[in-house]
Design a protein around this motif. Structure first.
Motif, mmCIF file in Angstrom:
data_model
loop_
_atom_site.group_PDB
_atom_site.id
_atom_site.type_symbol
_atom_site.label_atom_id
_atom_site.label_comp_id
_atom_site.label_asym_id
_atom_site.label_seq_id
_atom_site.Cartn_x
_atom_site.Cartn_y
_atom_site.Cartn_z
ATOM 1 N N GLN A 1 0.828 -1.206 0.000
ATOM 2 C CA GLN A 1 0.000 0.000 0.000
ATOM 3 C C GLN A 1 0.863 1.258 0.000
ATOM 4 O O GLN A 1 0.533 2.245 -0.662
ATOM 5 C CB GLN A 1 -0.941 -0.017 1.205
ATOM 6 C CG GLN A 1 -2.095 -0.999 1.067
ATOM 7 C CD GLN A 1 -2.897 -1.130 2.348
ATOM 8 O OE1 GLN A 1 -2.357 -1.120 3.453
ATOM 9 N NE2 GLN A 1 -4.212 -1.262 2.201
ATOM 10 N N ILE B 1 2.164 1.777 -3.542
ATOM 11 C CA ILE B 1 1.102 2.276 -4.420
ATOM 12 C C ILE B 1 0.794 3.740 -4.140
ATOM 13 O O ILE B 1 0.640 4.552 -5.063
ATOM 14 C CB ILE B 1 -0.167 1.413 -4.264
ATOM 15 C CG1 ILE B 1 0.073 0.011 -4.822
ATOM 16 C CG2 ILE B 1 -1.351 2.059 -4.985
ATOM 17 C CD1 ILE B 1 -1.011 -0.984 -4.453
ATOM 18 N N ARG B 2 0.704 4.104 -2.859
ATOM 19 C CA ARG B 2 0.368 5.487 -2.505
ATOM 20 C C ARG B 2 1.409 6.461 -3.040
ATOM 21 O O ARG B 2 1.074 7.535 -3.562
ATOM 22 C CB ARG B 2 0.224 5.616 -0.994
ATOM 23 C CG ARG B 2 -1.020 4.923 -0.433
ATOM 24 C CD ARG B 2 -0.945 4.767 1.069
ATOM 25 N NE ARG B 2 -1.142 6.029 1.750
ATOM 26 C CZ ARG B 2 -2.324 6.493 2.153
ATOM 27 N NH1 ARG B 2 -3.418 5.796 1.916
ATOM 28 N NH2 ARG B 2 -2.421 7.639 2.784
ATOM 29 N N LEU C 1 1.068 6.696 -6.874
ATOM 30 C CA LEU C 1 -0.105 7.460 -7.292
ATOM 31 C C LEU C 1 0.100 8.961 -7.116
ATOM 32 O O LEU C 1 -0.422 9.760 -7.907
ATOM 33 C CB LEU C 1 -1.338 6.988 -6.520
ATOM 34 C CG LEU C 1 -1.844 5.587 -6.882
ATOM 35 C CD1 LEU C 1 -2.997 5.185 -5.979
ATOM 36 C CD2 LEU C 1 -2.280 5.520 -8.351
ATOM 37 N N TRP D 1 4.180 0.306 -13.196
ATOM 38 C CA TRP D 1 3.097 -0.636 -13.475
ATOM 39 C C TRP D 1 3.377 -1.329 -14.808
ATOM 40 O O TRP D 1 3.485 -0.677 -15.849
ATOM 41 C CB TRP D 1 1.761 0.088 -13.560
ATOM 42 C CG TRP D 1 1.128 0.387 -12.237
ATOM 43 C CD1 TRP D 1 0.420 -0.468 -11.444
ATOM 44 C CD2 TRP D 1 1.131 1.651 -11.556
ATOM 45 N NE1 TRP D 1 -0.024 0.180 -10.313
ATOM 46 C CE2 TRP D 1 0.402 1.477 -10.351
ATOM 47 C CE3 TRP D 1 1.672 2.902 -11.839
ATOM 48 C CZ2 TRP D 1 0.202 2.508 -9.441
ATOM 49 C CZ3 TRP D 1 1.499 3.930 -10.925
ATOM 50 C CH2 TRP D 1 0.765 3.727 -9.744
ATOM 51 N N HIS E 1 -4.031 -2.326 -14.631
ATOM 52 C CA HIS E 1 -3.870 -2.380 -13.179
ATOM 53 C C HIS E 1 -3.656 -0.974 -12.615
ATOM 54 O O HIS E 1 -4.200 -0.616 -11.561
ATOM 55 C CB HIS E 1 -2.688 -3.279 -12.823
ATOM 56 C CG HIS E 1 -2.593 -3.611 -11.365
ATOM 57 N ND1 HIS E 1 -1.407 -3.920 -10.753
ATOM 58 C CD2 HIS E 1 -3.544 -3.661 -10.397
ATOM 59 C CE1 HIS E 1 -1.623 -4.153 -9.468
ATOM 60 N NE2 HIS E 1 -2.916 -4.002 -9.234
ATOM 61 N N ARG F 1 -6.980 0.807 -12.631
ATOM 62 C CA ARG F 1 -7.847 0.254 -11.581
ATOM 63 C C ARG F 1 -7.437 0.788 -10.203
ATOM 64 O O ARG F 1 -8.289 1.178 -9.389
ATOM 65 C CB ARG F 1 -7.784 -1.262 -11.606
ATOM 66 C CG ARG F 1 -8.786 -1.929 -10.661
ATOM 67 C CD ARG F 1 -8.638 -3.440 -10.663
ATOM 68 N NE ARG F 1 -8.756 -3.988 -12.007
ATOM 69 C CZ ARG F 1 -7.796 -4.659 -12.635
ATOM 70 N NH1 ARG F 1 -6.630 -4.849 -12.030
ATOM 71 N NH2 ARG F 1 -7.967 -5.128 -13.848
ATOM 72 N N GLN F 2 -6.137 0.831 -9.924
ATOM 73 C CA GLN F 2 -5.683 1.316 -8.622
ATOM 74 C C GLN F 2 -5.919 2.814 -8.468
ATOM 75 O O GLN F 2 -6.283 3.280 -7.388
ATOM 76 C CB GLN F 2 -4.202 0.990 -8.440
ATOM 77 C CG GLN F 2 -3.945 -0.502 -8.207
ATOM 78 C CD GLN F 2 -2.506 -0.799 -7.881
ATOM 79 O OE1 GLN F 2 -1.589 -0.116 -8.348
ATOM 80 N NE2 GLN F 2 -2.278 -1.834 -7.078
ATOM 81 N N LYS G 1 -9.519 3.324 -7.674
ATOM 82 C CA LYS G 1 -9.839 2.898 -6.313
ATOM 83 C C LYS G 1 -9.536 4.009 -5.316
ATOM 84 O O LYS G 1 -10.300 4.231 -4.367
ATOM 85 C CB LYS G 1 -9.040 1.636 -5.963
ATOM 86 C CG LYS G 1 -9.292 1.115 -4.557
ATOM 87 C CD LYS G 1 -8.485 -0.143 -4.287
ATOM 88 C CE LYS G 1 -8.713 -0.649 -2.869
ATOM 89 N NZ LYS G 1 -7.925 -1.879 -2.585
#
Length: 267
Positions: free
Chosen positions: A208, A211-212, A215, A238, A243, A246-247, A250
């Motif tokens: 996580q 990913i954070r 992003l 990525w 994917h 999608r992330q 989200k």
């Protein structure tokens, strides 16, 4: 609406604050208390009073337990926004906090008005157009004042924890397609041990955190460049663009393309 930058600031007047849950965030945060008080709970519980700077490193769990009649300036930034990491002298106060120093620094009264003016200038610049170079300079000036207010030396501090080292590694390498195994390997510990420690300490998994941070970089590139969504996703680690989309959706409730269009329409 101005282009997205990983620097933000504001001023808050809070009559009364009750307990909040422990949490951690990917940005570095600096606050300056002008009036009132609040109890900050991190590794230790401390009372933040007027004239104090509070520094919260990325990934450090904390909570505001109780506060009253608060008037506070706040500033958040991603380290790449000011081209610094915790090895740089200007980021030394954050490194101190990671190693066990209290997260509060009392400003000399003679410097208070100047530091307030720096926070005000950051907020004015954000409102006027978000000139990245000006913002970067102002953030560095605030960091310089925090460094002057800090009295500790590196000799006074303990060793960095594995969690803090993991967060710093993720900050520096999150866009390289890294995984839990890569972070654990860099720290010479087992993936299972690292996964448990990071989750227990911060409330987020290693994945996580990766990913954070990715992003955040994606938002900056979407808002400030004309690169295609597919190119941005691939450049930030990525391998599957679907994917990435999608992330992003989200976390932001819309696709990267839709988010970018909204930013352009509001400029």
């Amino acid at each position: 609406m101005n282009s997205y930058l990983p620097i933000d600031s504001g001023f808050a007047h809070i009559d009364e604050l009750h307990s909040e849950k422990h949490h951690a965030h990917e940005e570095y945060v600096i606050t300056l208390m002008l009036a009132g008080y609040v109890t900050f709970e991190g590794e230790q519980s401390v009372n933040i009073k007027p004239g104090m700077l509070t520094l919260v490193p990325s990934g450090m769990p904390h909570a505001l337990v109780k506060g009253k009649n608060m008037q506070v300036h706040w500033l958040s930034f991603a380290p790449y926004a000011v081209h610094l990491d915790e090895k740089h002298a200007l980021m030394r106060p954050f490194a101190q906090v990671r190693k066990g120093a209290l997260p509060i620094f009392k400003l000399p009264s003679a410097r208070l008005d100047y530091v307030v003016s720096l926070f005000n200038e950051v907020q004015n610049e954000l409102a006027a157009g978000k000139s990245s170079k000006v913002l970067e300079s102002l953030v560095c000036l605030i960091l310089n004042e925090a460094g002057k207010a800090s009295k500790l030396t590196l000799v006074d501090l303990g060793a960095e924890t594995k969690v803090s080292k993991a967060i710093q590694y993720i900050q520096s390498h999150s866009c390289e397609g890294i995984s839990l195994k890569d972070v654990a390997s860099a720290l010479h510990i087992s993936p299972a041990y690292l996964a448990t420690k990071v989750k227990q300490s911060t409330g987020y998994t290693v994945g996580q955190w990766i990913i954070r941070h990715r992003l955040k970089r994606a938002m900056e590139l979407l808002a400030n460049t004309d690169e295609k969504v597919e190119q941005i996703g691939l450049s930030l680690g990525w391998q599957d663009v679907t994917h990435f989309i999608r992330q992003f959706k989200k976390f932001h409730q819309q696709t990267p393309a839709a988010w970018r269009r909204e930013q352009k329409q509001q400029q």
